[in-house]
Motif scaffolding. Sequence first.
Motif, PDB file in Angstrom:
ATOM      1  N   THR A   1      25.838   8.145  15.360  1.00 13.21           N
ATOM      2  CA  THR A   1      24.664   7.445  15.869  1.00 13.21           C
ATOM      3  C   THR A   1      23.951   6.735  14.737  1.00 13.21           C
ATOM      4  O   THR A   1      23.676   7.326  13.698  1.00 13.21           O
ATOM      5  CB  THR A   1      23.685   8.435  16.532  1.00 13.21           C
ATOM      6  OG1 THR A   1      24.393   9.219  17.490  1.00 13.21           O
ATOM      7  CG2 THR A   1      22.537   7.719  17.203  1.00 13.21           C
ATOM      8  N   PHE A   2      23.657   5.434  14.931  1.00  8.24           N
ATOM      9  CA  PHE A   2      22.876   4.667  13.970  1.00  8.24           C
ATOM     10  C   PHE A   2      21.413   4.832  14.338  1.00  8.24           C
ATOM     11  O   PHE A   2      20.998   4.497  15.452  1.00  8.24           O
ATOM     12  CB  PHE A   2      23.279   3.190  14.000  1.00  8.24           C
ATOM     13  CG  PHE A   2      22.587   2.369  12.958  1.00  8.24           C
ATOM     14  CD1 PHE A   2      23.139   2.257  11.691  1.00  8.24           C
ATOM     15  CD2 PHE A   2      21.397   1.727  13.221  1.00  8.24           C
ATOM     16  CE1 PHE A   2      22.507   1.507  10.708  1.00  8.24           C
ATOM     17  CE2 PHE A   2      20.754   0.981  12.254  1.00  8.24           C
ATOM     18  CZ  PHE A   2      21.311   0.858  10.989  1.00  8.24           C
TER      19      PHE A   2
ATOM     20  N   HIS B   1      22.764   2.135  17.965  1.00  5.81           N
ATOM     21  CA  HIS B   1      24.198   2.179  18.245  1.00  5.81           C
ATOM     22  C   HIS B   1      24.632   3.636  18.341  1.00  5.81           C
ATOM     23  O   HIS B   1      24.128   4.485  17.608  1.00  5.81           O
ATOM     24  CB  HIS B   1      25.016   1.507  17.141  1.00  5.81           C
ATOM     25  CG  HIS B   1      24.804   0.039  17.013  1.00  5.81           C
ATOM     26  ND1 HIS B   1      25.139  -0.851  17.991  1.00  5.81           N
ATOM     27  CD2 HIS B   1      24.290  -0.698  16.005  1.00  5.81           C
ATOM     28  CE1 HIS B   1      24.841  -2.075  17.604  1.00  5.81           C
ATOM     29  NE2 HIS B   1      24.317  -2.006  16.400  1.00  5.81           N
ATOM     30  N   LYS B   2      25.585   3.874  19.212  1.00  7.73           N
ATOM     31  CA  LYS B   2      26.152   5.217  19.344  1.00  7.73           C
ATOM     32  C   LYS B   2      27.614   5.069  19.709  1.00  7.73           C
ATOM     33  O   LYS B   2      27.949   4.359  20.659  1.00  7.73           O
ATOM     34  CB  LYS B   2      25.407   6.012  20.414  1.00  7.73           C
ATOM     35  CG  LYS B   2      25.782   7.466  20.484  1.00  7.73           C
ATOM     36  CD  LYS B   2      24.862   8.214  21.438  1.00  7.73           C
ATOM     37  CE  LYS B   2      25.150   9.689  21.438  1.00  7.73           C
ATOM     38  NZ  LYS B   2      24.225  10.435  22.266  1.00  7.73           N
ATOM     39  N   TRP B   3      28.473   5.700  18.908  1.00 11.21           N
ATOM     40  CA  TRP B   3      29.905   5.612  19.127  1.00 11.21           C
ATOM     41  C   TRP B   3      30.502   7.007  19.220  1.00 11.21           C
ATOM     42  O   TRP B   3      30.032   7.930  18.573  1.00 11.21           O
ATOM     43  CB  TRP B   3      30.615   4.906  17.971  1.00 11.21           C
ATOM     44  CG  TRP B   3      30.033   3.602  17.573  1.00 11.21           C
ATOM     45  CD1 TRP B   3      30.329   2.381  18.095  1.00 11.21           C
ATOM     46  CD2 TRP B   3      29.076   3.369  16.530  1.00 11.21           C
ATOM     47  NE1 TRP B   3      29.619   1.408  17.447  1.00 11.21           N
ATOM     48  CE2 TRP B   3      28.838   1.984  16.482  1.00 11.21           C
ATOM     49  CE3 TRP B   3      28.387   4.197  15.646  1.00 11.21           C
ATOM     50  CZ2 TRP B   3      27.959   1.405  15.585  1.00 11.21           C
ATOM     51  CZ3 TRP B   3      27.504   3.617  14.744  1.00 11.21           C
ATOM     52  CH2 TRP B   3      27.303   2.248  14.726  1.00 11.21           C
ATOM     53  N   LEU B   4      31.551   7.134  19.993  1.00  8.20           N
ATOM     54  CA  LEU B   4      32.342   8.357  19.978  1.00  8.20           C
ATOM     55  C   LEU B   4      33.238   8.328  18.738  1.00  8.20           C
ATOM     56  O   LEU B   4      33.741   7.266  18.357  1.00  8.20           O
ATOM     57  CB  LEU B   4      33.217   8.450  21.224  1.00  8.20           C
ATOM     58  CG  LEU B   4      32.525   8.872  22.509  1.00  8.20           C
ATOM     59  CD1 LEU B   4      33.408   8.578  23.713  1.00  8.20           C
ATOM     60  CD2 LEU B   4      32.169  10.342  22.442  1.00  8.20           C
TER      61      LEU B   4
ATOM     62  N   SER C   1      26.942  14.022  15.336  1.00  3.83           N
ATOM     63  CA  SER C   1      26.502  15.103  16.217  1.00  3.83           C
ATOM     64  C   SER C   1      27.619  15.504  17.173  1.00  3.83           C
ATOM     65  O   SER C   1      28.565  14.750  17.397  1.00  3.83           O
ATOM     66  CB  SER C   1      25.274  14.663  17.021  1.00  3.83           C
ATOM     67  OG  SER C   1      25.592  13.566  17.842  1.00  3.83           O
ATOM     68  N   VAL C   2      27.464  16.696  17.724  1.00  3.95           N
ATOM     69  CA  VAL C   2      28.412  17.223  18.703  1.00  3.95           C
ATOM     70  C   VAL C   2      27.632  17.517  19.981  1.00  3.95           C
ATOM     71  O   VAL C   2      26.584  18.166  19.943  1.00  3.95           O
ATOM     72  CB  VAL C   2      29.100  18.509  18.194  1.00  3.95           C
ATOM     73  CG1 VAL C   2      30.047  19.067  19.236  1.00  3.95           C
ATOM     74  CG2 VAL C   2      29.842  18.248  16.892  1.00  3.95           C
ATOM     75  N   SER C   3      28.161  17.029  21.102  1.00  2.58           N
ATOM     76  CA  SER C   3      27.495  17.247  22.388  1.00  2.58           C
ATOM     77  C   SER C   3      27.879  18.613  22.948  1.00  2.58           C
ATOM     78  O   SER C   3      28.758  19.294  22.427  1.00  2.58           O
ATOM     79  CB  SER C   3      27.888  16.147  23.387  1.00  2.58           C
ATOM     80  OG  SER C   3      29.226  16.325  23.797  1.00  2.58           O
ATOM     81  N   SER C   4      27.237  18.967  24.043  1.00  3.77           N
ATOM     82  CA  SER C   4      27.515  20.261  24.680  1.00  3.77           C
ATOM     83  C   SER C   4      28.930  20.329  25.252  1.00  3.77           C
ATOM     84  O   SER C   4      29.462  21.413  25.464  1.00  3.77           O
ATOM     85  CB  SER C   4      26.494  20.532  25.782  1.00  3.77           C
ATOM     86  OG  SER C   4      26.532  19.496  26.741  1.00  3.77           O
TER      87      SER C   4
ATOM     88  N   LEU D   1      23.652  10.781   7.135  1.00  8.41           N
ATOM     89  CA  LEU D   1      23.944   9.902   6.005  1.00  8.41           C
ATOM     90  C   LEU D   1      22.806   8.912   5.841  1.00  8.41           C
ATOM     91  O   LEU D   1      22.596   8.059   6.703  1.00  8.41           O
ATOM     92  CB  LEU D   1      25.258   9.134   6.239  1.00  8.41           C
ATOM     93  CG  LEU D   1      25.564   8.042   5.219  1.00  8.41           C
ATOM     94  CD1 LEU D   1      25.860   8.663   3.853  1.00  8.41           C
ATOM     95  CD2 LEU D   1      26.704   7.185   5.670  1.00  8.41           C
ATOM     96  N   PRO D   2      22.048   9.012   4.739  1.00  9.81           N
ATOM     97  CA  PRO D   2      21.012   8.005   4.490  1.00  9.81           C
ATOM     98  C   PRO D   2      21.663   6.693   4.065  1.00  9.81           C
ATOM     99  O   PRO D   2      22.570   6.691   3.238  1.00  9.81           O
ATOM    100  CB  PRO D   2      20.184   8.592   3.356  1.00  9.81           C
ATOM    101  CG  PRO D   2      20.812   9.880   2.974  1.00  9.81           C
ATOM    102  CD  PRO D   2      22.056  10.065   3.748  1.00  9.81           C
TER     103      PRO D   2
END
Length: 171
Positions: A52-53, A69-72, A42-45, A25-26
């Motif tokens: 993610t910002f 920043h990174k949130w679940l 994103s999706v992790s393994s 998202l821009p």
Amino acid sequence: MASILRSNLQKEVFQIKGDKLIHVLPLAKTDNEDAASYLGVSVSSINDVYITFLTVTEDKTVLKCESSHKWLLKELKLIDGIDHSQDNAIFSMHFDAEIFNLEAHSTASKYAFLRCLRKMSRKYLQHELQWIHFDQDFVGKSHAFLVPDDAVLSMQICLEALSCACLCSCF
């Protein structure tokens, strides 16, 4: 352009960690910003979904990406479209301890972001994401012909405008 950016972000930021970038998202630029800002989904393994910002600067041919920043996704309690009666790209994300007010590049991209988050929530968390102040007509599925979400939203708006014009000409 968007696919090139997505591909570069996938290589430079997400692939290194073993994650797969699903959506970018821009965000709107402010006057004093040299860097562009994005939200990446994103999706992790291990199938954790992250928001993610990212701050991206281009230095000649070098792309510099910083994640501040990174949130679940499971931490996201509510996404608020602020005002669905107006054409605006402003929204807020409510997490456990904080609220982030953001502005997308366009209203269409804001709705595409919400649709992506809802899809990821249903697929990986098996529950519906809580959202308010978005127009229900534009939140539903729009992948009938595998057309990008922004194009589908633009077509829906044009069809509504054409319907109004036809109705007005009848009177």
